[in-house]
Design an enzyme around this catalytic site. Structure first.
Site, PDB file in Angstrom:
ATOM      1  N   ASP A   1     -10.525   3.903  -1.401  1.00 19.16           N
ATOM      2  CA  ASP A   1      -9.478   3.295  -2.207  1.00 19.16           C
ATOM      3  C   ASP A   1     -10.175   2.772  -3.460  1.00 19.16           C
ATOM      4  O   ASP A   1     -11.411   2.810  -3.549  1.00 19.16           O
ATOM      5  CB  ASP A   1      -8.808   2.166  -1.415  1.00 19.16           C
ATOM      6  CG  ASP A   1      -7.729   1.458  -2.198  1.00 19.16           C
ATOM      7  OD1 ASP A   1      -7.019   2.119  -2.971  1.00 19.16           O
ATOM      8  OD2 ASP A   1      -7.618   0.223  -2.054  1.00 19.16           O
TER       9      ASP A   1
ATOM     10  N   ASP B   1      -8.863  -1.618   1.831  1.00 21.34           N
ATOM     11  CA  ASP B   1      -8.891  -3.086   1.857  1.00 21.34           C
ATOM     12  C   ASP B   1      -7.524  -3.709   2.063  1.00 21.34           C
ATOM     13  O   ASP B   1      -7.407  -4.934   2.080  1.00 21.34           O
ATOM     14  CB  ASP B   1      -9.473  -3.627   0.546  1.00 21.34           C
ATOM     15  CG  ASP B   1      -8.516  -3.448  -0.619  1.00 21.34           C
ATOM     16  OD1 ASP B   1      -7.939  -2.337  -0.760  1.00 21.34           O
ATOM     17  OD2 ASP B   1      -8.318  -4.404  -1.382  1.00 21.34           O
TER      18      ASP B   1
ATOM     19  N   ASP C   1      -8.862  -0.246  -5.978  1.00 20.03           N
ATOM     20  CA  ASP C   1      -8.735  -1.679  -6.217  1.00 20.03           C
ATOM     21  C   ASP C   1      -9.091  -2.460  -4.957  1.00 20.03           C
ATOM     22  O   ASP C   1      -8.483  -2.278  -3.911  1.00 20.03           O
ATOM     23  CB  ASP C   1      -7.315  -2.011  -6.675  1.00 20.03           C
ATOM     24  CG  ASP C   1      -6.944  -1.259  -7.941  1.00 20.03           C
ATOM     25  OD1 ASP C   1      -7.606  -1.472  -8.961  1.00 20.03           O
ATOM     26  OD2 ASP C   1      -6.001  -0.437  -7.898  1.00 20.03           O
TER      27      ASP C   1
END
Length: 244
Positions: free
Chosen positions: A8, A175, A10
């Protein structure tokens, strides 16, 4: 042995959620709405702008056409790019460069699958490590490439397809709960990075770590994940400039 590692963006490559929030506030302030950071983190982290904006506008009772929504998204992207360009030092997630250097590029492909736009990711990668980071990725999938953002598995499925690997052969680093759910739905092994959310909210991941240093320590005990180093001091492949 995993044949691909998919990141991922961000919260996994850049600690950028506060910057995205700042850009969103620039837009919503013009609409007379004050978006709190708690609301942003609770409801919208892990979703793409094209999913977030209609949902938030509906929540606050504003009715916009799809064209108007896209204009707001464009404003947000422009605000984010302005923030990135004028930020003195971009907050890359600690030890990311060391982790990337531990991946054996002879046997393992690496990619990004993100809900951000191409332009948002490009401007960041141009600055991180003086632009050296962007040359490492074999494939970059963004919200511009999919119809449905996370938690839909569409982006991860497309990433595996572009890399030419089976979903079961992919290690995903996420996250957010939406991201974990998307990757698991795509049939991939997921490591949750508790850089944005506490471990309790990443419970559906196959493994949860506090950061890349802990992840590298785990890899030492797993021969299928450990690998010789590759230098980040020079470009190791042509830049994936088309982000495809």
């Amino acid at each position: 042995m995993f044949k691909a590692v998919i990141f991922d963006f961000d919260g996994v490559i850049l600690d950028s959620e506060p910057l995205h929030y700042q850009a969103c506030c620039t837009v919503f302030k013009q609409l007379g709405y004050a978006l709190s950071y708690d609301e942003y983190t609770e409801k919208y982290i892990g979703t793409s702008d094209k999913d977030m904006f209609p949902l938030l506008l509906k929540t606050i009772g504003l009715d916009f056409t799809s064209h108007e929504v896209q204009s707001l998204i464009n404003m947000k992207v422009e605000a984010y790019i302005h923030i990135i360009r004028h930020h003195d030092s971009l907050p890359m997630i600690p030890d990311l460069d060391n982790y990337l250097s531990s991946i054996n590029r002879d046997t393992t492909k690496i990619a990004i699958c993100s809900g951000s736009t191409k332009n948002e990711i490009r401007i960041v990668l141009e600055r991180l490590l003086q632009g050296r980071l962007q040359s490492l990725f074999d494939c970059i999938i963004t919200s511009d490439d999919v119809t449905h953002g996370k938690p839909s598995p569409e982006g991860y499925q497309l990433t595996a397809n572009r890399l030419g690997v089976k979903p079961a052969d992919c290690l995903v680093i996420e996250d957010s709960p939406h991201g974990v759910r998307a990757a698991k739905s795509a049939g991939m092994y997921v490591t949750g990075l508790s850089t944005t959310y506490p471990a309790s909210q990443l419970a559906h991941a196959d493994k949860i770590v506090s950061g890349y240093r802990e992840l590298m320590q785990l890899h030492i005990g797993d021969p299928s994940l450990s690998a010789p180093q590759v230098s980040l001091k020079k470009n190791v492949k042509e830049n994936a400039s088309d982000y495809s």
